[in-house]
Design a protein around this motif. Structure first.
Motif, PDB file in Angstrom:
ATOM      1  N   THR A  31       0.838  -1.201   0.000  1.00  0.00           N
ATOM      2  CA  THR A  31       0.000   0.000   0.000  1.00  0.00           C
ATOM      3  C   THR A  31       0.872   1.249   0.000  1.00  0.00           C
ATOM      4  O   THR A  31       2.045   1.202   0.360  1.00  0.00           O
ATOM      5  CB  THR A  31      -0.920   0.032   1.233  1.00  0.00           C
ATOM      6  N   GLU A  32       0.321   2.362  -0.393  1.00  0.00           N
ATOM      7  CA  GLU A  32       1.068   3.620  -0.455  1.00  0.00           C
ATOM      8  C   GLU A  32       1.632   4.005   0.916  1.00  0.00           C
ATOM      9  O   GLU A  32       2.742   4.492   1.029  1.00  0.00           O
ATOM     10  CB  GLU A  32       0.181   4.746  -0.990  1.00  0.00           C
ATOM     11  N   GLY A  33       0.901   3.765   1.992  1.00  0.00           N
ATOM     12  CA  GLY A  33       1.370   4.089   3.334  1.00  0.00           C
ATOM     13  C   GLY A  33       2.593   3.286   3.736  1.00  0.00           C
ATOM     14  O   GLY A  33       3.505   3.792   4.368  1.00  0.00           O
ATOM     15  N   GLU A  34       2.619   2.011   3.364  1.00  0.00           N
ATOM     16  CA  GLU A  34       3.764   1.150   3.679  1.00  0.00           C
ATOM     17  C   GLU A  34       4.995   1.536   2.868  1.00  0.00           C
ATOM     18  O   GLU A  34       6.119   1.398   3.330  1.00  0.00           O
ATOM     19  CB  GLU A  34       3.428  -0.312   3.413  1.00  0.00           C
ATOM     20  N   LYS A  35       4.788   2.024   1.649  1.00  0.00           N
ATOM     21  CA  LYS A  35       5.917   2.407   0.804  1.00  0.00           C
ATOM     22  C   LYS A  35       6.726   3.534   1.428  1.00  0.00           C
ATOM     23  O   LYS A  35       7.919   3.627   1.238  1.00  0.00           O
ATOM     24  CB  LYS A  35       5.432   2.845  -0.578  1.00  0.00           C
ATOM     25  N   LEU A  36       6.070   4.389   2.176  1.00  0.00           N
ATOM     26  CA  LEU A  36       6.742   5.539   2.757  1.00  0.00           C
ATOM     27  C   LEU A  36       7.676   5.162   3.899  1.00  0.00           C
ATOM     28  O   LEU A  36       8.672   5.837   4.142  1.00  0.00           O
ATOM     29  CB  LEU A  36       5.710   6.551   3.254  1.00  0.00           C
ATOM     30  N   SER A  37       7.370   4.090   4.609  1.00  0.00           N
ATOM     31  CA  SER A  37       8.144   3.762   5.806  1.00  0.00           C
ATOM     32  C   SER A  37       8.923   2.454   5.704  1.00  0.00           C
ATOM     33  O   SER A  37       9.535   2.027   6.667  1.00  0.00           O
ATOM     34  CB  SER A  37       7.203   3.687   7.009  1.00  0.00           C
ATOM     35  N   THR A  38       8.938   1.815   4.540  1.00  0.00           N
ATOM     36  CA  THR A  38       9.548   0.498   4.415  1.00  0.00           C
ATOM     37  C   THR A  38      10.469   0.449   3.199  1.00  0.00           C
ATOM     38  O   THR A  38      10.214   1.096   2.201  1.00  0.00           O
ATOM     39  CB  THR A  38       8.443  -0.573   4.234  1.00  0.00           C
ATOM     40  N   THR A  39      11.530  -0.352   3.300  1.00  0.00           N
ATOM     41  CA  THR A  39      12.379  -0.627   2.144  1.00  0.00           C
ATOM     42  C   THR A  39      12.376  -2.121   1.880  1.00  0.00           C
ATOM     43  O   THR A  39      11.958  -2.913   2.726  1.00  0.00           O
ATOM     44  CB  THR A  39      13.834  -0.158   2.375  1.00  0.00           C
ATOM     45  N   CYS A  40      12.864  -2.501   0.728  1.00  0.00           N
ATOM     46  CA  CYS A  40      13.015  -3.912   0.363  1.00  0.00           C
ATOM     47  C   CYS A  40      13.911  -4.589   1.406  1.00  0.00           C
ATOM     48  O   CYS A  40      14.873  -3.989   1.887  1.00  0.00           O
ATOM     49  CB  CYS A  40      13.645  -4.006  -1.028  1.00  0.00           C
ATOM     50  N   ASP A  41      13.604  -5.823   1.756  1.00  0.00           N
ATOM     51  CA  ASP A  41      14.406  -6.563   2.735  1.00  0.00           C
ATOM     52  C   ASP A  41      15.779  -6.962   2.193  1.00  0.00           C
ATOM     53  O   ASP A  41      16.636  -7.413   2.950  1.00  0.00           O
ATOM     54  CB  ASP A  41      13.653  -7.812   3.200  1.00  0.00           C
ATOM     55  N   TYR A  42      15.996  -6.796   0.886  1.00  0.00           N
ATOM     56  CA  TYR A  42      17.265  -7.187   0.275  1.00  0.00           C
ATOM     57  C   TYR A  42      18.096  -6.007  -0.229  1.00  0.00           C
ATOM     58  O   TYR A  42      19.261  -6.180  -0.558  1.00  0.00           O
ATOM     59  CB  TYR A  42      17.012  -8.146  -0.886  1.00  0.00           C
ATOM     60  N   CYS A  43      17.480  -4.838  -0.347  1.00  0.00           N
ATOM     61  CA  CYS A  43      18.202  -3.656  -0.820  1.00  0.00           C
ATOM     62  C   CYS A  43      17.495  -2.405  -0.276  1.00  0.00           C
ATOM     63  O   CYS A  43      16.589  -2.518   0.532  1.00  0.00           O
ATOM     64  CB  CYS A  43      18.279  -3.625  -2.349  1.00  0.00           C
ATOM     65  N   GLU A  44      17.870  -1.257  -0.719  1.00  0.00           N
ATOM     66  CA  GLU A  44      17.299  -0.002  -0.221  1.00  0.00           C
ATOM     67  C   GLU A  44      16.159   0.535  -1.085  1.00  0.00           C
ATOM     68  O   GLU A  44      15.645   1.618  -0.833  1.00  0.00           O
ATOM     69  CB  GLU A  44      18.404   1.060  -0.123  1.00  0.00           C
ATOM     70  N   ALA A  45      15.743  -0.218  -2.096  1.00  0.00           N
ATOM     71  CA  ALA A  45      14.668   0.220  -2.992  1.00  0.00           C
ATOM     72  C   ALA A  45      13.316   0.179  -2.280  1.00  0.00           C
ATOM     73  O   ALA A  45      13.138  -0.526  -1.288  1.00  0.00           O
ATOM     74  CB  ALA A  45      14.640  -0.663  -4.229  1.00  0.00           C
ATOM     75  N   LEU A  46      12.358   0.912  -2.834  1.00  0.00           N
ATOM     76  CA  LEU A  46      11.001   0.851  -2.299  1.00  0.00           C
ATOM     77  C   LEU A  46      10.394  -0.501  -2.633  1.00  0.00           C
ATOM     78  O   LEU A  46      10.547  -0.998  -3.746  1.00  0.00           O
ATOM     79  CB  LEU A  46      10.143   1.961  -2.901  1.00  0.00           C
ATOM     80  N   PRO A  47       9.697  -1.118  -1.690  1.00  0.00           N
ATOM     81  CA  PRO A  47       9.083  -2.420  -1.967  1.00  0.00           C
ATOM     82  C   PRO A  47       7.856  -2.290  -2.845  1.00  0.00           C
ATOM     83  O   PRO A  47       7.174  -1.258  -2.827  1.00  0.00           O
ATOM     84  CB  PRO A  47       8.705  -2.925  -0.576  1.00  0.00           C
ATOM     85  N   VAL A  48       7.588  -3.323  -3.608  1.00  0.00           N
ATOM     86  CA  VAL A  48       6.401  -3.375  -4.464  1.00  0.00           C
ATOM     87  C   VAL A  48       5.451  -4.440  -3.968  1.00  0.00           C
ATOM     88  O   VAL A  48       4.238  -4.294  -4.083  1.00  0.00           O
ATOM     89  CB  VAL A  48       6.816  -3.663  -5.933  1.00  0.00           C
ATOM     90  N   TYR A  49       5.993  -5.523  -3.376  1.00  0.00           N
ATOM     91  CA  TYR A  49       5.176  -6.649  -2.925  1.00  0.00           C
ATOM     92  C   TYR A  49       5.472  -7.020  -1.484  1.00  0.00           C
ATOM     93  O   TYR A  49       6.594  -6.843  -0.994  1.00  0.00           O
ATOM     94  CB  TYR A  49       5.451  -7.893  -3.776  1.00  0.00           C
ATOM     95  N   LEU A  50       4.463  -7.569  -0.833  1.00  0.00           N
ATOM     96  CA  LEU A  50       4.607  -8.194   0.481  1.00  0.00           C
ATOM     97  C   LEU A  50       4.352  -9.682   0.272  1.00  0.00           C
ATOM     98  O   LEU A  50       3.261 -10.086  -0.148  1.00  0.00           O
ATOM     99  CB  LEU A  50       3.599  -7.622   1.469  1.00  0.00           C
ATOM    100  N   VAL A  51       5.361 -10.489   0.524  1.00  0.00           N
ATOM    101  CA  VAL A  51       5.249 -11.943   0.412  1.00  0.00           C
ATOM    102  C   VAL A  51       4.974 -12.449   1.827  1.00  0.00           C
ATOM    103  O   VAL A  51       5.760 -12.226   2.738  1.00  0.00           O
ATOM    104  CB  VAL A  51       6.548 -12.548  -0.155  1.00  0.00           C
TER     105      VAL A  51
END
Length: 54
Positions: A31-51
């Motif tokens: 979600t847009e709210g999560e994108k603001l406060s979270t990064t990918c668990d493998y790099c510093e990019a913004l996440p697109v998916y939650l597995v």
């Protein structure tokens, strides 16, 4: 188990999830709210998916 992942690392996240949990995950868009406060668990990019399995 929850993995936040970008487009680049989605295959790694799916492989890791199946190896650890021994079940298939669901892949939900971030979600847009999560994108603001979270990064990918493998790099510093913004996440697109939650597995996850929830």
């Amino acid at each position: 188990m929850k993995i936040h992942t970008c487009e680049t690392h989605i295959n790694r996240a799916l492989d890791e999830f199946v190896a650890k949990e021994e079940t298939f995950p669901s892949m939900e868009p971030i979600t847009e709210g999560e994108k603001l406060s979270t990064t990918c668990d493998y790099c510093e990019a913004l996440p697109v998916y939650l597995v996850t399995n929830t």
